[in-house]
Scaffold this motif. Structure first.
Motif, PDB file in Angstrom:
ATOM      1  N   CYS A  66       0.829  -1.195   0.000  1.00 56.06           N
ATOM      2  CA  CYS A  66       0.000   0.000   0.000  1.00 56.06           C
ATOM      3  C   CYS A  66       0.868   1.252   0.000  1.00 56.06           C
ATOM      4  CB  CYS A  66      -0.896  -0.003   1.237  1.00 56.06           C
ATOM      5  SG  CYS A  66      -2.006   1.391   1.334  1.00 56.06           S
ATOM      6  N   ASP A  70      -1.716   7.289  -2.101  1.00 59.64           N
ATOM      7  CA  ASP A  70      -2.659   7.011  -3.164  1.00 59.64           C
ATOM      8  C   ASP A  70      -4.049   6.808  -2.549  1.00 59.64           C
ATOM      9  OD1 ASP A  70      -4.149   6.096  -5.311  1.00 59.64           O
ATOM     10  OD2 ASP A  70      -2.659   4.629  -5.953  1.00 59.64           O
ATOM     11  N   ILE A  71      -4.789   7.895  -2.392  1.00 63.43           N
ATOM     12  CA  ILE A  71      -6.086   7.863  -1.713  1.00 63.43           C
ATOM     13  C   ILE A  71      -7.072   6.965  -2.431  1.00 63.43           C
ATOM     14  CG2 ILE A  71      -8.037   9.285  -0.919  1.00 63.43           C
ATOM     15  CD1 ILE A  71      -5.348   9.678   0.602  1.00 63.43           C
ATOM     16  N   GLU A  72      -7.099   6.989  -3.750  1.00 63.61           N
ATOM     17  CA  GLU A  72      -8.049   6.143  -4.496  1.00 63.61           C
ATOM     18  C   GLU A  72      -7.765   4.664  -4.270  1.00 63.61           C
ATOM     19  OE1 GLU A  72     -10.841   7.268  -5.834  1.00 63.61           O
ATOM     20  OE2 GLU A  72     -10.132   9.201  -5.067  1.00 63.61           O
ATOM     21  N   ALA A  73      -6.504   4.284  -4.216  1.00 63.82           N
ATOM     22  CA  ALA A  73      -6.153   2.889  -3.950  1.00 63.82           C
ATOM     23  C   ALA A  73      -6.585   2.489  -2.533  1.00 63.82           C
ATOM     24  CB  ALA A  73      -4.661   2.667  -4.136  1.00 63.82           C
ATOM     25  N   LYS A  75      -9.121   3.699  -0.880  1.00 69.15           N
ATOM     26  CA  LYS A  75     -10.563   3.552  -0.899  1.00 69.15           C
ATOM     27  C   LYS A  75     -10.976   2.221  -1.511  1.00 69.15           C
ATOM     28  CE  LYS A  75     -11.650   8.467  -1.158  1.00 69.15           C
ATOM     29  NZ  LYS A  75     -12.212   9.538  -2.020  1.00 69.15           N
ATOM     30  N   ALA A  76     -10.234   1.795  -2.537  1.00 69.88           N
ATOM     31  CA  ALA A  76     -10.558   0.540  -3.227  1.00 69.88           C
ATOM     32  C   ALA A  76     -10.240  -0.632  -2.318  1.00 69.88           C
ATOM     33  CB  ALA A  76      -9.790   0.438  -4.517  1.00 69.88           C
TER      34      ALA A  76
END
Length: 76
Positions: A66, A70-73, A75-76
């Motif tokens: 992680c 990378d905020i989108e990662a 969230k996923a």
């Protein structure tokens, strides 16, 4: 003279999450919690270092690659 390692029975069986756990202070924190009997999950960008640390630990622990930037990662 060897220092005695502190024992915290209340940590046994607890679940702990550590960010940046593959090396340095993070790895020491992961190791210390594992020695106390806690189940440790940690994230780091260093996959090889994380896998090497997991191989050294006794017990049930986990790792996920992680990048906290990378905020989108996340969230996923």
């Amino acid at each position: 003279m060897r220092k005695k390692f502190a024992n915290y029975p209340s940590l046994s069986g607890k679940t702990v999450f550590v960010t940046g756990g593959a090396s340095g202070i993070g790895a020491e924190i992961v190791t210390a919690f594992a020695k106390q009997g806690a189940k440790v999950g940690f994230v780091d960008m260093d996959v090889a270092g994380s896998e090497a640390l997991l191989a050294k630990l006794e017990g049930t622990h986990g790792f996920a690659p992680c990048d906290l930037r990378d905020i989108e990662a996340l969230k996923a």
